[in-house]
Design an enzyme around this catalytic site. Sequence first.
Site, PDB file in Angstrom:
ATOM      1  N   SER A   1       0.850  -1.202   0.000  1.00  0.00           N
ATOM      2  CA  SER A   1       0.000   0.000   0.000  1.00  0.00           C
ATOM      3  C   SER A   1       0.876   1.239   0.000  1.00  0.00           C
ATOM      4  O   SER A   1       2.014   1.199   0.514  1.00  0.00           O
ATOM      5  CB  SER A   1      -0.870   0.034   1.267  1.00  0.00           C
ATOM      6  OG  SER A   1      -1.566   1.262   1.358  1.00  0.00           O
TER       7      SER A   1
ATOM      8  N   TYR B   1      -1.381  -0.197  10.409  1.00  0.00           N
ATOM      9  CA  TYR B   1      -1.495  -0.757   9.048  1.00  0.00           C
ATOM     10  C   TYR B   1      -0.272  -0.349   8.218  1.00  0.00           C
ATOM     11  O   TYR B   1       0.328  -1.176   7.521  1.00  0.00           O
ATOM     12  CB  TYR B   1      -2.782  -0.212   8.430  1.00  0.00           C
ATOM     13  CG  TYR B   1      -3.057  -0.584   6.988  1.00  0.00           C
ATOM     14  CD1 TYR B   1      -3.500  -1.864   6.644  1.00  0.00           C
ATOM     15  CD2 TYR B   1      -2.926   0.360   5.965  1.00  0.00           C
ATOM     16  CE1 TYR B   1      -3.800  -2.188   5.323  1.00  0.00           C
ATOM     17  CE2 TYR B   1      -3.218   0.042   4.644  1.00  0.00           C
ATOM     18  CZ  TYR B   1      -3.655  -1.232   4.327  1.00  0.00           C
ATOM     19  OH  TYR B   1      -3.948  -1.537   3.020  1.00  0.00           O
TER      20      TYR B   1
HETATM   21  N1  LIG Z   1      -8.886  -0.771  -1.034  1.00  0.00           N
HETATM   22  C1  LIG Z   1      -7.881   0.078  -0.888  1.00  0.00           C
HETATM   23  O1  LIG Z   1      -8.056   1.301  -0.900  1.00  0.00           O
HETATM   24  C2  LIG Z   1      -6.479  -0.457  -0.731  1.00  0.00           C
HETATM   25  C3  LIG Z   1      -5.419   0.459  -0.774  1.00  0.00           C
HETATM   26  C4  LIG Z   1      -4.110   0.000  -0.628  1.00  0.00           C
HETATM   27  C5  LIG Z   1      -3.874  -1.340  -0.438  1.00  0.00           C
HETATM   28  N2  LIG Z   1      -4.921  -2.218  -0.384  1.00  0.00           N
HETATM   29  C6  LIG Z   1      -4.586  -3.635  -0.176  1.00  0.00           C
HETATM   30  O2  LIG Z   1      -5.106  -4.364  -1.262  1.00  0.00           O
HETATM   31  C7  LIG Z   1      -5.319  -5.720  -0.846  1.00  0.00           C
HETATM   32  C8  LIG Z   1      -6.697  -6.139  -1.307  1.00  0.00           C
HETATM   33  O3  LIG Z   1      -7.671  -5.410  -0.585  1.00  0.00           O
HETATM   34  P1  LIG Z   1      -9.070  -4.967  -1.219  1.00  0.00           P
HETATM   35  O4  LIG Z   1      -9.043  -3.519  -1.350  1.00  0.00           O
HETATM   36  O5  LIG Z   1      -9.339  -5.792  -2.423  1.00  0.00           O
HETATM   37  O6  LIG Z   1     -10.044  -5.273  -0.013  1.00  0.00           O
HETATM   38  P2  LIG Z   1     -11.147  -6.383   0.276  1.00  0.00           P
HETATM   39  O7  LIG Z   1     -12.057  -6.518  -0.890  1.00  0.00           O
HETATM   40  O8  LIG Z   1     -11.734  -6.008   1.597  1.00  0.00           O
HETATM   41  O9  LIG Z   1     -10.301  -7.720   0.396  1.00  0.00           O
HETATM   42  C9  LIG Z   1      -9.644  -8.147   1.543  1.00  0.00           C
HETATM   43  C10 LIG Z   1      -9.605  -9.665   1.478  1.00  0.00           C
HETATM   44  O10 LIG Z   1      -8.829 -10.179   2.549  1.00  0.00           O
HETATM   45  C11 LIG Z   1      -9.480 -11.350   3.022  1.00  0.00           C
HETATM   46  N3  LIG Z   1      -9.128 -11.601   4.403  1.00  0.00           N
HETATM   47  C12 LIG Z   1      -9.100 -10.720   5.435  1.00  0.00           C
HETATM   48  N4  LIG Z   1      -8.737 -11.361   6.557  1.00  0.00           N
HETATM   49  C13 LIG Z   1      -8.538 -12.665   6.219  1.00  0.00           C
HETATM   50  C14 LIG Z   1      -8.154 -13.826   6.934  1.00  0.00           C
HETATM   51  N5  LIG Z   1      -7.865 -13.760   8.232  1.00  0.00           N
HETATM   52  N6  LIG Z   1      -8.057 -15.014   6.274  1.00  0.00           N
HETATM   53  C15 LIG Z   1      -8.371 -15.084   4.967  1.00  0.00           C
HETATM   54  N7  LIG Z   1      -8.728 -14.026   4.226  1.00  0.00           N
HETATM   55  C16 LIG Z   1      -8.813 -12.830   4.848  1.00  0.00           C
HETATM   56  C17 LIG Z   1     -10.954 -11.018   2.907  1.00  0.00           C
HETATM   57  O11 LIG Z   1     -11.679 -12.219   2.934  1.00  0.00           O
HETATM   58  P3  LIG Z   1     -13.284 -12.268   3.003  1.00  0.00           P
HETATM   59  O12 LIG Z   1     -13.717 -11.918   1.602  1.00  0.00           O
HETATM   60  O13 LIG Z   1     -13.569 -13.658   3.388  1.00  0.00           O
HETATM   61  O14 LIG Z   1     -13.682 -11.241   4.027  1.00  0.00           O
HETATM   62  C18 LIG Z   1     -11.001 -10.293   1.580  1.00  0.00           C
HETATM   63  O15 LIG Z   1     -11.185 -11.194   0.523  1.00  0.00           O
HETATM   64  C19 LIG Z   1      -5.110  -5.724   0.671  1.00  0.00           C
HETATM   65  O16 LIG Z   1      -3.815  -6.200   0.953  1.00  0.00           O
HETATM   66  C20 LIG Z   1      -5.207  -4.266   1.049  1.00  0.00           C
HETATM   67  O17 LIG Z   1      -4.499  -3.987   2.227  1.00  0.00           O
HETATM   68  C21 LIG Z   1      -6.205  -1.814  -0.540  1.00  0.00           C
END
Ligand SMILES: NC(=O)c1ccc[n+]([C@@H]2O[C@H](COP(=O)([O-])OP(=O)(O)OC[C@H]3O[C@@H](n4cnc5c(N)ncnc54)[C@H](OP(=O)(O)O)[C@@H]3O)[C@@H](O)[C@H]2O)c1
Length: 254
Positions: free
Chosen positions: A146, A159
């Site tokens: 991130s 985070y």
């Molecule tokens: N969205 C943003 O603005 C943003 C910005 C920078 C970086 N990121 C990074 O991008 C990556 C993807 O995030 P996203 O934005 O696509 O968010 P998201 O849709 O909320 O996805 C997060 C995923 O992590 C899974 N997860 C969380 N805890 C878990 C656990 N203990 N065991 C197994 N699975 C788990 C969730 O599973 P469930 O579906 O089962 O809940 C979900 O599928 C992450 O690393 C996040 O930190 C996101």
Amino acid sequence: MTMSKASTPRSIALFGANSGIATEVARLYAERGASLVLVGRDGAALERAADDLRVRGAPKVEILIAEFSHTESVADVAAAAWQALGSLDLALIAYGSLPDQAQAQKDHAAAERALVLNFVSPALLADALAERFEAQRSGTIAVITSVAGDRGRQSNYIYGAAKGGLQRFLEGLRHRLHPAGVAVLDVRPGFVSTAMTEHLPRGGPLWAEPNKVAADIARAVERRRAVVYTPWFWGLIMTIVRNLPRPLFHRSKL
Ligand SMILES: NC(=O)c1ccc[n+]([C@@H]2O[C@H](COP(=O)([O-])OP(=O)(O)OC[C@H]3O[C@@H](n4cnc5c(N)ncnc54)[C@H](OP(=O)(O)O)[C@@H]3O)[C@@H](O)[C@H]2O)c1
């Protein structure tokens, strides 16, 4: 070095496959005819995604259930994902959680859970995958960190520290795997409209849709990039944020 068309990934594992960003990466590669292994904790959602990806063109889609906060099992998860398709060209580690900073700085158990899920677990998983990619002498390990990892800020340093630690880990892993010809990609998104950010006010030029981020990830994999900011302008923004003199930075509410 630019990857030839022939080495576009054909066997791909997505860890945290139900994430908004990973879902779009899976769709993009399914439409290019890649086989996929989807790893996550919600089996019903993975089954629905697998059906969708087969319709979109993936010849083979396998499912694995994993709870990524159980760090003792990530090596087994890596082995099972590798075996599910025989070998892998690309592994994308996409899971994570965005803790409430104010709550986590008072509740050390919550802070620990966030540090484990966003740093310890993906680092150990990347390491477990690394030995297989290293023996194969090809492929890409991509991990979503991130922009929050680029500088510690009062509003999200738990985070941010996990993601920053992961950036350093990947830097070292990339150095290790270079002689084997294995690429390590550090993906640094800004604000992306997914479940993780549902509680935040959205809209405006700084927000991106996950399909845009997925396209940037695929392009960075093809170009064997080390780090990609997505969308691209976050590279400029974070150069400014990283270089803000401390007295000025401390007066900000970032
Ligand atoms: N969205 C943003 O603005 C943003 C910005 C920078 C970086 N990121 C990074 O991008 C990556 C993807 O995030 P996203 O934005 O696509 O968010 P998201 O849709 O909320 O996805 C997060 C995923 O992590 C899974 N997860 C969380 N805890 C878990 C656990 N203990 N065991 C197994 N699975 C788990 C969730 O599973 P469930 O579906 O089962 O809940 C979900 O599928 C992450 O690393 C996040 O930190 C996101």
